[in-house]
Enzyme design. Structure first.
Site, PDB file in Angstrom:
ATOM      1  N   ARG A 240       3.029   0.584  67.743  1.00 46.79           N
ATOM      2  CA  ARG A 240       1.946   1.557  67.770  1.00 46.79           C
ATOM      3  C   ARG A 240       2.481   2.850  68.351  1.00 46.79           C
ATOM      4  NH1 ARG A 240      -3.514   0.256  71.064  1.00 46.79           N
ATOM      5  NH2 ARG A 240      -2.226   0.901  72.797  1.00 46.79           N
TER       6      ARG A 240
ATOM      7  N   THR B 291      -0.177   8.982  68.567  1.00 46.67           N
ATOM      8  CA  THR B 291      -1.206   8.949  67.511  1.00 46.67           C
ATOM      9  C   THR B 291      -1.958   7.620  67.489  1.00 46.67           C
ATOM     10  OG1 THR B 291       0.292   7.979  65.876  1.00 46.67           O
ATOM     11  CG2 THR B 291       0.302  10.391  66.080  1.00 46.67           C
TER      12      THR B 291
ATOM     13  N   ASP C 277       0.581  -4.430  78.718  1.00 44.21           N
ATOM     14  CA  ASP C 277       1.420  -4.323  77.522  1.00 44.21           C
ATOM     15  C   ASP C 277       2.117  -5.659  77.292  1.00 44.21           C
ATOM     16  OD1 ASP C 277       3.746  -3.867  75.811  1.00 44.21           O
ATOM     17  OD2 ASP C 277       3.225  -1.752  75.981  1.00 44.21           O
TER      18      ASP C 277
ATOM     19  N   ASP D   4       6.042  -5.583  76.667  1.00 41.46           N
ATOM     20  CA  ASP D   4       6.802  -5.235  77.879  1.00 41.46           C
ATOM     21  C   ASP D   4       6.766  -6.368  78.892  1.00 41.46           C
ATOM     22  OD1 ASP D   4       7.675  -2.819  76.968  1.00 41.46           O
ATOM     23  OD2 ASP D   4       6.154  -1.626  78.011  1.00 41.46           O
TER      24      ASP D   4
HETATM   25  C1  PRP Z   1       1.179  -4.204  70.694  1.00 41.75           C
HETATM   26  C2  PRP Z   1       0.647  -5.558  70.275  1.00 41.75           C
HETATM   27  C3  PRP Z   1       0.084  -5.294  68.903  1.00 41.75           C
HETATM   28  C4  PRP Z   1      -0.424  -3.871  69.042  1.00 41.75           C
HETATM   29  C5  PRP Z   1      -1.919  -3.895  69.190  1.00 41.75           C
HETATM   30  O1  PRP Z   1       2.391  -3.926  70.100  1.00 41.75           O
HETATM   31  O2  PRP Z   1       1.627  -6.561  70.306  1.00 41.75           O
HETATM   32  O3  PRP Z   1       1.022  -5.414  67.866  1.00 41.75           O
HETATM   33  O4  PRP Z   1       0.162  -3.324  70.231  1.00 41.75           O
HETATM   34  O5  PRP Z   1      -2.429  -2.603  69.179  1.00 41.75           O
HETATM   35  P1  PRP Z   1      -3.332  -2.067  68.004  1.00 41.75           P
HETATM   36  O6  PRP Z   1      -4.290  -3.156  67.671  1.00 41.75           O
HETATM   37  O7  PRP Z   1      -3.997  -0.857  68.595  1.00 41.75           O
HETATM   38  O8  PRP Z   1      -2.460  -1.702  66.845  1.00 41.75           O
HETATM   39  P2  PRP Z   1       3.227  -2.616  70.525  1.00 41.75           P
HETATM   40  O9  PRP Z   1       2.860  -1.444  69.671  1.00 41.75           O
HETATM   41  O10 PRP Z   1       3.117  -2.416  72.004  1.00 41.75           O
HETATM   42  O11 PRP Z   1       4.695  -3.002  70.117  1.00 41.75           O
HETATM   43  P3  PRP Z   1       5.666  -4.083  70.773  1.00 41.75           P
HETATM   44  O12 PRP Z   1       5.070  -5.432  70.498  1.00 41.75           O
HETATM   45  O13 PRP Z   1       6.931  -3.867  70.029  1.00 41.75           O
HETATM   46  O14 PRP Z   1       5.788  -3.788  72.241  1.00 41.75           O
HETATM   47  N1  URA Z   2      -0.945  -3.431  73.023  1.00 43.88           N
HETATM   48  C1  URA Z   2      -0.765  -4.155  74.150  1.00 43.88           C
HETATM   49  O1  URA Z   2       0.326  -4.742  74.356  1.00 43.88           O
HETATM   50  N2  URA Z   2      -1.762  -4.221  75.045  1.00 43.88           N
HETATM   51  C2  URA Z   2      -2.947  -3.606  74.834  1.00 43.88           C
HETATM   52  O2  URA Z   2      -3.832  -3.718  75.696  1.00 43.88           O
HETATM   53  C3  URA Z   2      -3.120  -2.853  73.665  1.00 43.88           C
HETATM   54  C4  URA Z   2      -2.110  -2.793  72.778  1.00 43.88           C
END
Ligand code: PRP
Ligand code: URA
Length: 209
Positions: A104, A108, A200, A203
């Protein structure tokens, strides 16, 4: 409209509470995510068809049930979805595994797709998409579109924590996709993090910042 199932099994609820706690270390976080994923895999496969077979126990011939052999695929949305794969594969060892890389954009909040590798016969399989977090729903919606463009038609989405906004987005964009979650939280904060959520997920699972 896509059906929403909240998995209220006491073990799932208990372990999710432990996962949510901010001082939970990475080792325990990972172990708990795997355990909850395993329990969710158990619940989400309740509908699998069985067939009757005859087997020989040490005592007698018995008519018993085994899986009828429906083909399954588990697809992780990278990165955080990776954390749920091991729990699913422990219960469904014959499932093929796919990966869709989406993050994400922090400014944006739009999903950015960077990778996809799926089983070739994705169209013939029931696909379980796993990701711990359904926040705005942008990432999951994009991943479901990738799968549908490759021919997948039977898809379920399995998340640990969902926001109502994310559920509404999936129900609008993909009304055919059933959603399973361990919790439906209050909503999103100004950075589109789920409240109360668990922070997160990627992370915390990988120990990055
Ligand atoms: C997180 C999570 C989802 C997304 C959810 O991924 O694992 O894929 O955010 O958010 P959304 O519903 O608003 O799209 P992230 O973008 O943090 O990537 P990562 O798993 O690589 O850390
Ligand atoms: N992605 C995450 O990992 N946590 C949240 O709360 C939202 C998006």
């Amino acid at each position: 409209m896509a059906k929403l199932t909240i998995m209220d099994h006491p073990l799932i609820q208990h372990k999710l509470s432990l996962i949510r706690q901010k001082d939970r270390g990475a080792k325990e976080f990972r172990e708990l995510v795997e355990e909850v994923a395993m329990l969710m895999a158990y619940e989400v496969t309740r509908h699998l068809p069985l067939k009757e077979v005859e087997i020989e126990t040490p005592v007698a011939i018995a008519k018993t049930n085994i899986l009828a052999g429906k083909k399954l695929g588990v697809v992780a949305i990278l990165r955080a979805g990776l954390g749920m794969i091991s729990g699913f594969v422990k219960l469904i060892p014959a499932a093929k595994i796919g990966h869709i890389g989406i993050y994400r954009d922090p400014d944006t909040l739009e999903p950015v797709e960077y990778f996809s590798k799926l089983p070739q016969d994705v169209a013939d399989r029931e696909i379980l998409v796993v990701d711990p977090m359904l926040a705005t729903g942008g990432s999951a919606s994009a991943a479901l579109s990738v799968l549908k463009n490759k021919g997948a038609r039977q898809i379920k989405l399995v998340v640990l924590v969902a926001a109502p906004e994310g559920v509404a987005r999936i129900q609008k964009d993909h009304p055919d996709v059933e959603i399973f979650t361990a919790a439906l939280d209050e909503g999103l904060n100004d950075h589109a993090y789920i409240i109360p959520g668990l922070g997160d997920a990627g992370d915390r699972f990988f120990g990055t910042k």
